[in-house]
Write an enzyme that holds these catalytic residues in place. Structure first.
Site, mmCIF file in Angstrom:
data_model
loop_
_atom_site.group_PDB
_atom_site.id
_atom_site.type_symbol
_atom_site.label_atom_id
_atom_site.label_comp_id
_atom_site.label_asym_id
_atom_site.label_seq_id
_atom_site.Cartn_x
_atom_site.Cartn_y
_atom_site.Cartn_z
ATOM 1 N N SER A 292 -30.597 23.562 12.840
ATOM 2 C CA SER A 292 -30.619 22.993 11.500
ATOM 3 C C SER A 292 -29.242 23.105 10.839
ATOM 4 O O SER A 292 -28.248 22.681 11.410
ATOM 5 C CB SER A 292 -31.718 23.679 10.680
ATOM 6 O OG SER A 292 -32.062 22.946 9.534
ATOM 7 N N ASP B 26 -36.804 19.553 13.456
ATOM 8 C CA ASP B 26 -35.988 20.718 13.102
ATOM 9 C C ASP B 26 -36.107 21.859 14.102
ATOM 10 O O ASP B 26 -37.201 22.303 14.441
ATOM 11 C CB ASP B 26 -36.402 21.211 11.711
ATOM 12 C CG ASP B 26 -35.338 22.054 11.061
ATOM 13 O OD1 ASP B 26 -35.093 23.168 11.555
ATOM 14 O OD2 ASP B 26 -34.740 21.617 10.066
#
Length: 282
Positions: free
Chosen positions: A38, A159
């Protein structure tokens, strides 16, 4: 010995990581291996491309851009962050990303993502085409409810912090013996069960494995944090973390607060630079 950086995500709290990496760039401290998820992966890419100041300019400098972070994005594009702005317009036009220097850098670079169909972690290394890095980092930054899955090589990805928010074990399995772990939470932090866990299945019907992984994410995060803190106590890892987050959330838009946290990361790396150097050398 194999040195490495392990970079946590955390949305806008990642500016702390950007500050730490800026100091390492200034001092030309480079490691053998970098892994991030991320926001950690986002900041790592500019460190590997050797672009001083770029992390600050891209995050803090553009945080108030109307397309960067807004409810309008969510309503019109089903994404809270302006992903096209962040992963296309900015790197390819506004604040150009140096693909050549990134590709020629000596570090191994690994980005963690989550497979939508299995809910498991996948890891991508540097690709044959340098431009693919932006697609993979975009996938690693695409949280459910806030962004759409990213298709890459026949898989749908989201993610990286869903399945493996603190990828220290991946780093160790890849041979890292000198890990420096940069966290975006204060010491002692433990994650609670997401308040969205109960409604997640309704929003990701197409990918039930994602909902299942999200439901248990806090348990894996906390267990991994215990593991990291044990390594830190035993001198097997160096951990750099913020002392004060100034109540900054992952969706913070106040540039003054973000600048303060960025500067704290830079100052922490400055204050501990001799320690960092010794850890990598011994």
């Amino acid at each position: 010995m194999k040195s490495g950086l392990v970079l946590e995500g955390g949305g806008m709290r990642g500016v702390y990581t950007g500050g730490v990496l800026e100091k390492l760039l200034e001092e030309s401290v480079f490691v053998d291996y970098v892994i991030g998820v991320s926001a950690g992966a986002c900041h790592a890419s500019s460190y590997i491309s050797r672009q001083n100041g770029r992390n600050r300019e891209v995050t803090i400098g553009y945080v108030n851009h109307p397309e960067y972070l807004s409810v309008k994005n969510l309503l019109t594009k089903r994404e809270l962050f302006g992903m096209d702005l962040i992963f296309d317009k900015i790197p390819n036009s506004l604040v150009p990303f140096d693909y050549d220097r990134f590709h020629n850098a000596t570090e191994e670079f690994v980005v963690g993502v989550t497979d939508c169909l299995t809910g498991e972690a996948l890891y991508f290394e540097k690709q044959r085409r340098p431009e693919d890095v932006l697609t993979i980092v975009r996938a690693s930054s695409s949280l459910p409810l806030m962004a759409q899955p990213v298709e890459f090589e026949g898989r749908f990805l989201m993610d990286g912090s869903i399945a493996d928010p603190l990828p220290i074990r991946k780093a160790l399995s890849d041979g890292v013996t000198k890990p420096i772990i940069i966290l975006t939470r204060e010491k002692g932090y433990r994650k609670k069960r997401s308040r969205f866990a109960g409604i997640m299945p309704a929003f990701v019907r197409q990918y039930p494995a994602i909902a299942k992984t999200m439901e248990n994410r806090h348990l894996y995060y906390n267990e991994t944090m215990e593991f990291i803190e044990q390594m830190e106590r035993e001198g097997l890892a160096m951990v750099i973390r913020p002392k004060d987050l100034y109540k900054i959330k992952g969706l913070e838009r106040n540039p003054v607060k973000l600048e303060t946290l960025y500067n704290q990361g830079y100052q922490d790396a400055t204050d501990r630079f001799d320690e960092i150097f010794r850890f990598l050398q011994n």
